[in-house]
Motif scaffolding. Structure first.
Motif, mmCIF file in Angstrom:
data_model
loop_
_atom_site.group_PDB
_atom_site.id
_atom_site.type_symbol
_atom_site.label_atom_id
_atom_site.label_comp_id
_atom_site.label_asym_id
_atom_site.label_seq_id
_atom_site.Cartn_x
_atom_site.Cartn_y
_atom_site.Cartn_z
ATOM 1 N N HIS A 1 -3.227 2.453 -9.728
ATOM 2 C CA HIS A 1 -1.867 2.021 -8.949
ATOM 3 C C HIS A 1 -1.439 0.827 -9.126
ATOM 4 O O HIS A 1 -0.224 0.348 -8.962
ATOM 5 C CB HIS A 1 -2.168 2.189 -7.438
ATOM 6 N N ASN B 1 -1.773 14.468 4.163
ATOM 7 C CA ASN B 1 -3.188 14.211 4.047
ATOM 8 C C ASN B 1 -3.595 14.380 2.369
ATOM 9 O O ASN B 1 -4.360 13.523 1.861
ATOM 10 C CB ASN B 1 -3.996 14.743 5.026
ATOM 11 N N CYS C 1 0.130 4.217 0.667
ATOM 12 C CA CYS C 1 -0.248 5.080 1.806
ATOM 13 C C CYS C 1 0.553 4.833 3.128
ATOM 14 O O CYS C 1 1.037 5.770 3.942
ATOM 15 C CB CYS C 1 -1.557 4.868 2.250
ATOM 16 N N LYS D 1 -6.031 4.746 -6.563
ATOM 17 C CA LYS D 1 -6.544 3.472 -6.407
ATOM 18 C C LYS D 1 -7.775 3.279 -6.853
ATOM 19 O O LYS D 1 -8.294 2.227 -7.434
ATOM 20 C CB LYS D 1 -6.200 3.202 -4.878
ATOM 21 N N ARG D 2 -8.726 4.050 -6.589
ATOM 22 C CA ARG D 2 -10.100 4.185 -7.014
ATOM 23 C C ARG D 2 -10.140 3.929 -8.399
ATOM 24 O O ARG D 2 -11.092 3.249 -8.915
ATOM 25 C CB ARG D 2 -10.913 5.429 -6.529
ATOM 26 N N CYS E 1 3.980 7.369 -4.297
ATOM 27 C CA CYS E 1 4.213 8.235 -3.246
ATOM 28 C C CYS E 1 4.629 9.783 -3.862
ATOM 29 O O CYS E 1 4.330 10.788 -3.509
ATOM 30 C CB CYS E 1 4.805 7.830 -2.267
ATOM 31 N N ASP F 1 0.843 -1.200 -0.004
ATOM 32 C CA ASP F 1 0.134 -0.037 -0.011
ATOM 33 C C ASP F 1 0.822 1.120 0.136
ATOM 34 O O ASP F 1 1.533 1.472 0.841
ATOM 35 C CB ASP F 1 -0.870 -0.014 1.280
ATOM 36 N N LEU G 1 -2.245 11.655 0.357
ATOM 37 C CA LEU G 1 -2.962 10.350 0.811
ATOM 38 C C LEU G 1 -4.153 10.461 -0.278
ATOM 39 O O LEU G 1 -4.595 9.362 -0.567
ATOM 40 C CB LEU G 1 -3.343 10.249 2.243
ATOM 41 N N ARG G 2 -4.878 11.488 -0.070
ATOM 42 C CA ARG G 2 -6.275 11.557 -0.764
ATOM 43 C C ARG G 2 -5.958 11.397 -2.320
ATOM 44 O O ARG G 2 -6.599 10.766 -3.234
ATOM 45 C CB ARG G 2 -6.898 13.123 -0.668
ATOM 46 N N GLN H 1 -5.343 7.833 -2.826
ATOM 47 C CA GLN H 1 -6.458 6.666 -2.492
ATOM 48 C C GLN H 1 -7.367 7.027 -4.136
ATOM 49 O O GLN H 1 -8.039 6.105 -4.430
ATOM 50 C CB GLN H 1 -7.472 7.334 -1.514
ATOM 51 N N ARG H 2 -7.325 8.448 -4.791
ATOM 52 C CA ARG H 2 -7.988 8.595 -5.654
ATOM 53 C C ARG H 2 -7.427 7.594 -6.992
ATOM 54 O O ARG H 2 -8.055 7.037 -7.937
ATOM 55 C CB ARG H 2 -8.005 9.982 -6.342
#
Length: 89
Positions: free
Chosen positions: A46, A31, A10, A41-42, A55, A8, A34-35, A38-39
């Motif tokens: 990734h 933060n 993150c 990943k969605r 990162c 991950d 991280l957002r 996460q986007r």
């Protein structure tokens, strides 16, 4: 065969952000990064990518959003990826 998508990204962001010395805004930059991850990943961006490259890209964008003058060379020194990899991500 090792799958990089199992790691991950993150997990690395806060460590890299603290090494980039954002001062009091380290948590805010982390933060935001991280957002961004996460986007990614969605949107399945990734998968098959090494987490350090993602990162680094997320931290570069987050640093610029928070008005820090970090260059891609600064990020490359900390994250240990090639500059072209950072650009591609």
């Amino acid at each position: 065969m090792f799958f990089y998508s199992l790691l991950d990204p993150c997990l690395y962001i806060l460590r890299f952000a603290s090494k980039l010395e954002f001062g009091a805004k380290t948590q805010q930059v982390a933060n935001t990064a991280l957002r961004l991850v996460q986007r990614m990943k969605r949107d399945s961006i990734h998968s098959g990518r090494r987490p350090s490259g993602l990162c680094g890209a997320a931290l570069l964008i987050a640093a610029r959003l928070h008005e820090f003058g970090r260059s891609s060379k600064d990020i490359v020194k900390i994250v240990k990826v090639h500059e072209s990899t950072l650009r591609k991500r």
